[in-house]
Scaffold this motif. Structure first.
Motif, mmCIF file in Angstrom:
data_model
loop_
_atom_site.group_PDB
_atom_site.id
_atom_site.type_symbol
_atom_site.label_atom_id
_atom_site.label_comp_id
_atom_site.label_asym_id
_atom_site.label_seq_id
_atom_site.Cartn_x
_atom_site.Cartn_y
_atom_site.Cartn_z
ATOM 1 N N SER A 103 2.047 -0.823 10.758
ATOM 2 C CA SER A 103 2.543 0.396 10.114
ATOM 3 C C SER A 103 2.451 1.582 11.071
ATOM 4 O O SER A 103 1.965 1.454 12.201
ATOM 5 C CB SER A 103 1.707 0.672 8.863
ATOM 6 O OG SER A 103 0.340 0.742 9.221
ATOM 7 N N GLY A 125 0.787 -1.222 0.000
ATOM 8 C CA GLY A 125 0.000 0.000 0.000
ATOM 9 C C GLY A 125 0.817 1.269 0.000
ATOM 10 O O GLY A 125 0.320 2.332 -0.384
ATOM 11 N N SER A 126 2.081 1.169 0.436
ATOM 12 C CA SER A 126 2.919 2.366 0.551
ATOM 13 C C SER A 126 4.384 1.947 0.517
ATOM 14 O O SER A 126 4.717 0.804 0.862
ATOM 15 C CB SER A 126 2.605 3.066 1.883
ATOM 16 O OG SER A 126 3.600 4.023 2.191
ATOM 17 N N ALA A 186 -0.347 -4.462 3.588
ATOM 18 C CA ALA A 186 -0.855 -3.132 3.960
ATOM 19 C C ALA A 186 -1.058 -3.077 5.466
ATOM 20 O O ALA A 186 -1.184 -4.107 6.139
ATOM 21 C CB ALA A 186 -2.162 -2.838 3.226
ATOM 22 N N GLY A 187 -1.099 -1.847 5.981
ATOM 23 C CA GLY A 187 -1.271 -1.688 7.423
ATOM 24 C C GLY A 187 -2.409 -0.745 7.771
ATOM 25 O O GLY A 187 -2.919 -0.024 6.912
ATOM 26 N N SER A 218 6.354 2.829 2.617
ATOM 27 C CA SER A 218 6.716 2.584 4.023
ATOM 28 C C SER A 218 6.519 1.112 4.416
ATOM 29 O O SER A 218 6.983 0.686 5.464
ATOM 30 C CB SER A 218 5.908 3.502 4.961
ATOM 31 O OG SER A 218 4.534 3.199 4.876
ATOM 32 N N ASP A 219 5.835 0.343 3.555
ATOM 33 C CA ASP A 219 5.652 -1.093 3.816
ATOM 34 C C ASP A 219 6.863 -1.921 3.364
ATOM 35 O O ASP A 219 6.942 -3.117 3.649
ATOM 36 C CB ASP A 219 4.410 -1.625 3.076
ATOM 37 C CG ASP A 219 3.122 -0.974 3.561
ATOM 38 O OD1 ASP A 219 3.013 -0.709 4.766
ATOM 39 O OD2 ASP A 219 2.230 -0.746 2.719
ATOM 40 N N ASN A 268 0.459 4.017 11.007
ATOM 41 C CA ASN A 268 -0.936 4.357 11.330
ATOM 42 C C ASN A 268 -1.697 3.187 11.962
ATOM 43 O O ASN A 268 -2.911 3.253 12.137
ATOM 44 C CB ASN A 268 -1.677 4.833 10.071
ATOM 45 C CG ASN A 268 -1.797 3.748 9.025
ATOM 46 O OD1 ASN A 268 -0.914 2.920 8.867
ATOM 47 N ND2 ASN A 268 -2.906 3.731 8.312
ATOM 48 N N ARG A 312 -5.419 5.937 -1.742
ATOM 49 C CA ARG A 312 -4.852 7.117 -2.407
ATOM 50 C C ARG A 312 -4.841 6.987 -3.933
ATOM 51 O O ARG A 312 -4.812 7.980 -4.640
ATOM 52 C CB ARG A 312 -3.422 7.358 -1.914
ATOM 53 C CG ARG A 312 -3.368 7.749 -0.442
ATOM 54 C CD ARG A 312 -1.949 7.681 0.089
ATOM 55 N NE ARG A 312 -1.880 8.043 1.496
ATOM 56 C CZ ARG A 312 -0.904 7.661 2.309
ATOM 57 N NH1 ARG A 312 0.077 6.901 1.860
ATOM 58 N NH2 ARG A 312 -0.903 8.035 3.573
HETATM 59 C C1 RP5 Z 1 -1.488 1.777 4.445
HETATM 60 O O1 RP5 Z 1 -1.198 2.822 5.319
HETATM 61 C C2 RP5 Z 1 -0.154 1.397 3.867
HETATM 62 O O2 RP5 Z 1 -0.184 0.077 3.406
HETATM 63 C C3 RP5 Z 1 0.785 1.596 5.014
HETATM 64 O O3 RP5 Z 1 0.962 0.391 5.743
HETATM 65 C C4 RP5 Z 1 0.067 2.603 5.879
HETATM 66 C C5 RP5 Z 1 0.805 3.904 6.067
HETATM 67 O O4 RP5 Z 1 1.108 4.473 4.826
HETATM 68 P P1 RP5 Z 1 2.036 5.775 4.734
HETATM 69 O O5 RP5 Z 1 1.314 6.877 5.422
HETATM 70 O O6 RP5 Z 1 3.341 5.433 5.413
HETATM 71 O O7 RP5 Z 1 2.225 6.026 3.254
HETATM 72 O O8 RP5 Z 1 -2.379 2.167 3.442
#
Ligand code: RP5
Length: 164
Positions: A82, A2-3, A57-58, A5-6, A84, A33
């Motif tokens: 993650s 998802g990001s 994803a988180g 950051s994952d 969040n 997003r």
């Molecule tokens: C999720 O939100 C993503 O998979 C990730 O784990 C989390 C935080 O995303 P970022 O704010 O770091 O981009 O959708």
């Protein structure tokens, strides 16, 4: 995933797939997003030759479930603790608790390597080389534990013998 950051978690999946010489792509698809990208990615994955999708994803982790709602390919979800995420349970339950009809094979928290092993096992049903590589992986794992058993016995059985 998802990001970006994952990636710290998801790179364990990439490493295992590399180890087994399995072709893969690693990319970012955000359910929240980039919803249009999510739709097109999931809708075209099968025709592009992808056989299994690993989705990490988180937090409010909708990515694996939404992908599973669009494609008939098997989807393996990796819940990520993650930035969040409250404590990881939010990610786990978001991915695990899919309604009947839309399954996501959910691995343990941050268990990207297990997702890759499971993906390899699915692909191995039709691929002898990968099946053999998985067999070798299992034997190596077993040998590693057997070595540890020997090493542990050397240290602790001696301790026991000394006191007899
Ligand atoms: C999720 O939100 C993503 O998979 C990730 O784990 C989390 C935080 O995303 P970022 O704010 O770091 O981009 O959708």
């Amino acid at each position: 995933m998802g990001s970006d950051s994952d990636l710290t978690v998801m790179q364990a999946a990439a490493s295992f797939l590399q180890q087994l010489n399995i072709a893969f792509e690693l990319t970012i698809v955000s359910a929240h997003r980039t919803p249009q990208r999510l739709m097109s990615y999931a809708a075209t994955a099968n025709q592009r030759g992808i056989q299994v999708i690993i989705a990490g994803a988180g937090g409010a982790a909708h990515l694996p479930g939404m992908i599973a709602s669009i494609t008939t390919l098997p989807v393996i979800g990796v819940p990520i603790k993650s930035s969040n995420s409250i404590d990881g349970w939010d990610s786990i339950l978001s991915i695990l608790q899919m309604p009947n009809g839309v399954p996501v094979a959910t691995v343990a928290l941050n268990a990207a390597k297990n997702a890759a092993i499971l993906a390899a096992q699915i692909i191995a049903l039709q691929n002898k080389n990968i099946a053999e590589a998985l067999e070798h992986f299992k034997q190596t794992m077993q040998a590693e534990v057997e070595n540890k058993i020997t090493e542990t016995a050397k240290i602790w059985n001696n301790e026991f013998d000394k006191r007899k």
